[in-house]
Design an enzyme around this catalytic site. Structure first.
Site, PDB file in Angstrom:
ATOM      1  N   SER A 101       4.670 -21.541 -61.129  1.00  0.00           N
ATOM      2  CA  SER A 101       4.061 -22.839 -60.875  1.00  0.00           C
ATOM      3  C   SER A 101       3.016 -23.137 -61.938  1.00  0.00           C
ATOM      4  O   SER A 101       2.495 -22.221 -62.572  1.00  0.00           O
ATOM      5  CB  SER A 101       3.403 -22.862 -59.489  1.00  0.00           C
ATOM      6  OG  SER A 101       2.867 -24.138 -59.206  1.00  0.00           O
ATOM      7  N   ASN A 127       4.376 -24.949 -52.041  1.00  0.00           N
ATOM      8  CA  ASN A 127       4.815 -26.269 -52.488  1.00  0.00           C
ATOM      9  C   ASN A 127       4.921 -27.250 -51.334  1.00  0.00           C
ATOM     10  O   ASN A 127       4.663 -28.448 -51.495  1.00  0.00           O
ATOM     11  CB  ASN A 127       6.163 -26.156 -53.207  1.00  0.00           C
ATOM     12  CG  ASN A 127       6.026 -25.663 -54.636  1.00  0.00           C
ATOM     13  OD1 ASN A 127       5.050 -25.001 -54.971  1.00  0.00           O
ATOM     14  ND2 ASN A 127       6.996 -25.962 -55.467  1.00  0.00           N
ATOM     15  N   GLU A 130       1.640 -28.530 -50.773  1.00  0.00           N
ATOM     16  CA  GLU A 130       1.341 -29.477 -51.846  1.00  0.00           C
ATOM     17  C   GLU A 130       1.936 -30.854 -51.544  1.00  0.00           C
ATOM     18  O   GLU A 130       1.330 -31.887 -51.851  1.00  0.00           O
ATOM     19  CB  GLU A 130       1.895 -28.929 -53.162  1.00  0.00           C
ATOM     20  CG  GLU A 130       1.301 -29.538 -54.403  1.00  0.00           C
ATOM     21  CD  GLU A 130       1.707 -28.758 -55.636  1.00  0.00           C
ATOM     22  OE1 GLU A 130       0.822 -28.370 -56.409  1.00  0.00           O
ATOM     23  OE2 GLU A 130       2.919 -28.541 -55.842  1.00  0.00           O
TER      24      GLU A 130
END
Length: 383
Positions: A101, A127, A130
């Protein structure tokens, strides 16, 4: 079916430009690449998740020896990683799922979180979190733009100021930079970008895994659906011509105060609280739990701002799926008693699924609600 068009033009271009003057070497084929590696041979894959990973592993295995290592640095689904680990172990080849990442800047941290698919599971949950954070930030931006009528530079300054507070984060920082960014024409680039968000599956996989583990990550789910809805651009254009929102709303409050209310919406509460449990469920990692404590404190201190920001946005007709679902989660979580007792009664009435009494938890009971049934009930379990 996966179709691959082999080309080395990107290798040649990279060697002639970015890698010029370095020790980086190129190869014209997988066989040539493997022949250039020292023993044990270590190969890192950075390709599209799914079939592409399977394809390259299939091509690489005949070129490798026992003890060689393949690292999948892409965003693979963790079950695929577990399968690859087991298949390659039988061939004597080591396989590591190591989601990378950080984009252009990269990240300088790496940690071992568990065997087989654990690494990609944690990357998936990271993620997914996120997804939620990004959607919350976008909804804050929407409120600034369409309720407060803030100019783009003013919004950029607001995010810069937020980044000096407890909201300090990479996403807040880049949001400020994006809002300030101007193209070659001297105009802001952001308003020119098509409002149709892409996704590569991590948020969806996080939501599916959360459902499988019985963890209510509703905020991440709403963030995924928000991206899906954004992709319906043509339909939204047509709908906007016929479906009108609130016609009389005009914000007449204190703009500075309302901006503070938006800031006080705890951007990292529900997703981090629940993802800490999701991490623990699969990988045995409790690294996010301290964030949970901080998040709960932020909510308690600023819950009035949260309710006011959401209610104002609703009156203005601003879509805020993640603001609303996070608030709804919080309001549910803080209630000692929820109406789920009625759901249990309904389930028992129509399907004899049983229920528990508050005074006798763990003891499952069936009631003949209509007087026409009997005492036979189904077994009690949670899927």
């Amino acid at each position: 079916m996966v179709t691959h068009i082999w080309t080395v033009s990107k290798v040649d271009d990279f060697l002639a430009n970015e890698a010029k003057g370095t020790k980086v070497v190129g190869a014209q084929s997988l066989k040539e690449m493997v022949s250039k590696l020292k023993k044990p041979q270590l190969i890192i894959l950075l390709v599209k998740a799914g079939q592409a990973v399977d394809y390259f592993i299939k091509k690489l295995v005949p070129l490798l020896d026992i003890g060689d290592i393949i690292i999948d640095g892409g965003n693979s689904e963790y079950r695929d990683t577990t399968r690859q680990c087991q298949d390659l172990k039988a061939k004597g080849i080591l396989f590591v799922g190591n989601g990378v990442s950080g984009g252009e800047e990269g990240e300088s941290c790496c940690d071992w979180v568990g065997d087989e698919g654990a690494g990609h599971f944690v990357k998936m949950a990271h993620n997914g979190t996120e997804y939620g954070d990004m959607q919350l930030i976008c909804e804050a931006y929407h409120l600034m733009k369409d309720v407060l009528g803030m100019a783009q530079d003013k919004m950029a300054q607001a995010f810069e100021d937020w980044n000096k507070t407890e909201l300090d984060s990479f996403l807040i920082e880049i949001t400020a930079n994006i809002l300030k960014f101007q193209g070659a024409d001297g105009k802001h680039l952001l308003p020119k970008i098509r409002d149709s968000a892409g996704q590569k599956g991590m948020g969806k996989w996080t939501t599916i895994s959360a459902l499988e583990y019985g963890i209510p990550v509703t905020l991440i789910g709403e963030a995924v659906f928000a991206r899906c809805l954004s992709s319906l651009k043509d339909g939204r254009i047509q709908a906007s011509k016929k479906l009108k929102g609130p016609q009389k709303f005009q914000f007449d409050g204190d703009k500075k105060s309302f901006l503070e209310d938006i800031q006080n919406v705890p951007l990292h509460f529900q997703d981090r609280l629940l993802c800490s449990r999701l991490y623990a469920a699969k990988a045995g990692s409790h690294r996010c739990i301290p964030r949970k404590d901080k998040g709960c404190s932020a909510v308690e201190n600023h819950q009035d701002s949260w309710w006011w920001a959401v209610s104002t946005g609703v009156q203005a007709g601003i879509p805020m799926p993640c603001f609303v679902t996070a608030l709804s989660f919080y309001d549910k979580y803080r209630h000692e008693m929820l109406p789920a007792n009625l759901i249990q009664a309904q389930r028992d009435s129509f399907g004899a699924h049983t229920y528990e009494l508050l005074a006798k938890p763990g003891q499952f009971i069936h009631t003949n609600w209509t007087g026409h049934g009997g005492s036979v009930s189904s077994s009690s379990y949670n899927a």
